[in-house]
Design a protein around this motif. Structure first.
Motif, PDB file in Angstrom:
ATOM      1  N   UNK A 100     -74.204 -47.563 -27.728  1.00  0.00           N
ATOM      2  CA  UNK A 100     -73.696 -47.784 -26.362  1.00  0.00           C
ATOM      3  C   UNK A 100     -73.751 -49.248 -25.908  1.00  0.00           C
ATOM      4  N   UNK A 101     -74.814 -49.973 -26.260  1.00  0.00           N
ATOM      5  CA  UNK A 101     -74.933 -51.373 -25.838  1.00  0.00           C
ATOM      6  C   UNK A 101     -73.800 -52.237 -26.389  1.00  0.00           C
ATOM      7  N   UNK A 102     -73.268 -51.855 -27.543  1.00  0.00           N
ATOM      8  CA  UNK A 102     -72.139 -52.578 -28.139  1.00  0.00           C
ATOM      9  C   UNK A 102     -70.841 -52.141 -27.467  1.00  0.00           C
ATOM     10  N   UNK A 103     -70.707 -50.829 -27.257  1.00  0.00           N
ATOM     11  CA  UNK A 103     -69.487 -50.308 -26.622  1.00  0.00           C
ATOM     12  C   UNK A 103     -69.312 -50.905 -25.225  1.00  0.00           C
ATOM     13  N   UNK A 104     -70.422 -51.086 -24.504  1.00  0.00           N
ATOM     14  CA  UNK A 104     -70.322 -51.660 -23.152  1.00  0.00           C
ATOM     15  C   UNK A 104     -69.698 -53.051 -23.184  1.00  0.00           C
TER      16      UNK A 104
END
Ligand SMILES: *Cc1c(COP(=O)(O)O)cnc(C)c1O
Length: 468
Positions: A100-104
């Motif tokens: 998720x931290x990358x997708x954000x």
């Protein structure tokens, strides 16, 4: 068998020696290709942070995301699609790396979501990606997930097999909604995916779609045919076949399809997929193939430009309105921006063959793409040291099948060293398993600061769902 061994032994020695020469001359020896540097202490560093310090602080194995490289690679793709007709969009393939931290970060750059499972659809909704920026692909769509997709009014639910048509129709009708639906075209007979075009199955589904117009709207034609492509030919060829089909749909059914989704598969300059022959030699004789050369691949604007030009010419020659283009890059956006750090537990000497380097990252838990791709690696503490010895680099499972790379030329490796594996941003964490060990932490680094975006999986997490 003895005769075979007798023949293969000298052949394999010859091929391994040739592979060594390739590795020695490899153009991938420069950490700057991944936006990395060598610190004043002589260690590999990311955005001003020493990779050895990261392993000290967070343990091994450790995945490290280089945020500014991620943003740069993302923007390169977005810029390359800018000349495409209005309504064109970049959608990131969630299965490539669903941290998720990358997708954000990717979504902050205006890139949408390409999802292939109920879980990925759920994650896109949780990350507040608007339906307008989501395409739902895949073989395993559940009824509940189709209900969510229709409620979110996603840009396209791409039908993979005929049975999905009735399911989507039933759900849309029960919701009193109109679902935006696409058709995945099966252009290659070698793949199980999509609806057969030459046999007429795809056209038949479009015909039924058009007859169910109260609850279904045909918005998209989709294909996804290649992986890690270094040149635009395969995309272009398939795009023209899809446009031919689009023209048929228009002339036979009177339906103008507004979107052409040309999938992902855009390559990265610093890795390559092994050809069938290279893979066979690697599996059989442990011969590592020739490393890729970064300048073999055109920059993204030229790569996509060639496809867009061909699409434009085709449409002009047939007097068709140009569809907006969707692309679903995965690897191209995240591959280069993440690296894997893994500690060496031991170097075992073996008479009669290369030494074994025992690390805590092998293909059965964490480095699945290394099975069939070439990945550069550095010694984090001596990244520019001359490469002088051959090693089999292994994982930590008790099986000889858990390698990271075989017959790899490296500087002399010692217990306690840290190896840095490049291009860990595509299909490493998303394909990782918790086979005997929990999955590792992920830290994101930017401007000399780091932040844990995923903690190491706690043991409790592994048994959390057990016992009902
Ligand atoms: C995996 C996948 C992608 C992304 O592929 P990359 O090779 O990572 O670019 C895009 N679209 C679909 C349908 C996929 O299955």
């Amino acid at each position: 068998m003895r005769i075979l061994n007798h023949l293969l032994h000298p052949l394999s020695r010859f091929l391994v020696r040739r592979s060594c020469a390739w590795q020695r001359r490899s153009p991938l020896g420069d950490p700057a290709l991944w936006g990395l540097a060598v610190s004043s202490a002589g260690h590999l560093s990311v955005s001003g942070i020493d990779t050895l310090d990261l392993v000290e602080r967070y343990g091994s194995p450790l995945l490290v995301v280089h945020r500014s490289q991620l943003v740069e690679d993302c923007r390169e793709v977005v810029r390359a699609l800018a000349p495409a007709p209005q309504g064109s969009q970049v959608l990131y393939s969630y299965k490539t790396n669903s941290t998720p931290g990358i997708l954000e970060v990717i979504h902050e750059e205006g890139v949408g979501a390409e999802v292939i499972s109920p879980y990925e659809l759920w994650l896109a909704e949780k990350l507040q990606v608007p339906g307008e920026r989501i395409v739902y692909n895949g073989v395993g769509k559940t009824e509940e997930s189709i209900r969510r997709a229709i409620s979110l009014n996603v840009l396209a639910i791409n039908i993979d097999h005929v049975e999905e048509l009735d399911l989507i129709h039933r759900v849309a009708r029960s919701l009193g909604r109109k679902a935006r639906v696409g058709v995945r075209l099966g252009l290659a007979s070698s793949s199980q995916l999509g609806l057969d075009v030459p046999g007429g199955e795809a056209l038949e589904v479009c015909r039924r779609l058009a007859s169910l117009g109260e609850h279904l709207e045909l918005t998209c034609l989709h294909f996804n045919v290649v992986s890690n492509a270094k040149s635009p030919e395969a995309h272009t060829r398939s795009a023209l076949e899809a446009l031919e089909f689009l023209a048929t749909v228009k002339s036979r059914l009177g339906v103008t399809v507004p979107l052409l989704d040309i999938g992902g598969g855009f390559g990265v300059p610093t890795t390559k997929n092994m050809t069938g022959r290279e893979y066979a030699l690697y599996r059989l004789l442990r011969v590592l193939p020739r490393p890729p050369s970064p300048d073999e691949m055109a920059p993204m604007d030229r790569f996509l430009g060639a496809i867009l030009d061909a699409v434009g010419e085709f449409c002009a020659s047939r007097d068709l309105r140009q569809p907006a283009i969707l692309i679903e890059p995965g690897r191209r956006i995240t591959s280069r921006a993440e690296l894997l750090l893994t500690r060496v537990h031991s170097v075992k000497r073996r008479t009669g063959g290369p030494d074994f380097v025992l690390t805590d990252a092998g293909r059965l838990t964490l480095t699945f793409p290394a099975e069939f791709q070439y990945h550069e690696m550095f010694l984090a503490g001596r990244p520019t040291a001359e490469r002088t010895r051959l090693y089999h680099v292994m994982g930590r499972l008790c099986t000889s099948a858990d390698w990271l790379v075989r017959n790899r030329l490296l500087p002399e490796v010692r217990a306690g060293d840290v190896l840095a594996v490049m291009d860990a941003g595509a299909y490493f964490s998303s394909c990782s398993t918790n086979f005997a060990f929990p999955r590792p932490a992920v830290v994101m680094v930017e401007d000399g600061r780091e932040r844990v975006i995923r903690r190491e999986e706690p043991f409790e997490h592994l048994v959390g769902p057990d016992g009902g």
